[in-house]
Design a protein around this motif. Sequence first.
Motif, PDB file in Angstrom:
ATOM      1  N   VAL A 193      -5.572  -7.744   6.003  1.00 47.75           N
ATOM      2  CA  VAL A 193      -4.387  -6.922   6.259  1.00 47.75           C
ATOM      3  C   VAL A 193      -4.368  -5.725   5.311  1.00 47.75           C
ATOM      4  O   VAL A 193      -4.063  -4.605   5.712  1.00 47.75           O
ATOM      5  CB  VAL A 193      -3.111  -7.776   6.145  1.00 47.75           C
ATOM      6  N   ARG A 194      -4.730  -5.946   4.050  1.00 52.04           N
ATOM      7  CA  ARG A 194      -4.771  -4.831   3.090  1.00 52.04           C
ATOM      8  C   ARG A 194      -5.751  -3.748   3.556  1.00 52.04           C
ATOM      9  O   ARG A 194      -5.449  -2.558   3.511  1.00 52.04           O
ATOM     10  CB  ARG A 194      -5.167  -5.314   1.697  1.00 52.04           C
ATOM     11  N   VAL A 239       0.873  -1.170   0.000  1.00 52.45           N
ATOM     12  CA  VAL A 239       0.000   0.000   0.000  1.00 52.45           C
ATOM     13  C   VAL A 239       0.913   1.224   0.000  1.00 52.45           C
ATOM     14  O   VAL A 239       1.944   1.228   0.664  1.00 52.45           O
ATOM     15  CB  VAL A 239      -0.923   0.007   1.245  1.00 52.45           C
ATOM     16  N   GLU A 240       0.529   2.246  -0.748  1.00 52.50           N
ATOM     17  CA  GLU A 240       1.363   3.440  -0.778  1.00 52.50           C
ATOM     18  C   GLU A 240       0.510   4.687  -0.879  1.00 52.50           C
ATOM     19  O   GLU A 240      -0.671   4.623  -1.241  1.00 52.50           O
ATOM     20  CB  GLU A 240       2.366   3.381  -1.921  1.00 52.50           C
ATOM     21  N   ALA A 241       1.157   5.810  -0.542  1.00 58.16           N
ATOM     22  CA  ALA A 241       0.483   7.103  -0.637  1.00 58.16           C
ATOM     23  C   ALA A 241       1.503   8.173  -0.978  1.00 58.16           C
ATOM     24  O   ALA A 241       2.638   8.135  -0.494  1.00 58.16           O
ATOM     25  CB  ALA A 241      -0.196   7.455   0.680  1.00 58.16           C
ATOM     26  N   VAL A 283       5.649   3.912   1.197  1.00 60.40           N
ATOM     27  CA  VAL A 283       5.257   2.577   0.772  1.00 60.40           C
ATOM     28  C   VAL A 283       5.323   1.661   1.984  1.00 60.40           C
ATOM     29  O   VAL A 283       6.303   1.668   2.734  1.00 60.40           O
ATOM     30  CB  VAL A 283       6.169   2.046  -0.351  1.00 60.40           C
ATOM     31  N   TRP A 284       4.255   0.872   2.176  1.00 58.67           N
ATOM     32  CA  TRP A 284       4.145  -0.042   3.309  1.00 58.67           C
ATOM     33  C   TRP A 284       3.904  -1.442   2.752  1.00 58.67           C
ATOM     34  O   TRP A 284       2.862  -1.718   2.170  1.00 58.67           O
ATOM     35  CB  TRP A 284       2.983   0.401   4.176  1.00 58.67           C
ATOM     36  N   TRP A 285       4.908  -2.310   2.882  1.00 55.76           N
ATOM     37  CA  TRP A 285       4.790  -3.712   2.492  1.00 55.76           C
ATOM     38  C   TRP A 285       4.531  -4.525   3.748  1.00 55.76           C
ATOM     39  O   TRP A 285       5.145  -4.293   4.785  1.00 55.76           O
ATOM     40  CB  TRP A 285       6.089  -4.239   1.901  1.00 55.76           C
TER      41      TRP A 285
END
Length: 133
Positions: A115-116, A6-8, A101-103
């Motif tokens: 989780v997403r 997920v990213e922003a 960015v979060w992996w």
Amino acid sequence: MATVRVEAVIEVPAQQVWEAVADVGAVHRRLLPGRVADARLEGDVRVLTMPDGSEIRELIVSVDHVDRRLVYGVVEGQKLPLTHHQATFQVFGEGERSRLVWWTDVLPHAMADAVRARTERGVAEMKRVLESA
């Protein structure tokens, strides 16, 4: 193992975003106020206290100031039925703004959608907090 990414884009310079992410003992003030009630460090373990009083213990694996990368693994207390949870945050500069960015790697695979959903909410909250600081 399932990987969630997920990213922003955050309208704040990368170094400022990184300073908040790297301040691992202040996640409750700098990134997720309201979602996390308190945080404290016990050696390499971050203990998050949630608003309902429950605690989550996370092993801080790496805080890399050169690559602006944080790695941690949840070792106790998560409410989802996960057998493995490791996450990485990385901050990339994009001029006067940044990309966060979060992996998250999780087992069992079937938990990836749950989780997403959590990480999408979390990234949106972090973006709001960072941009309003």
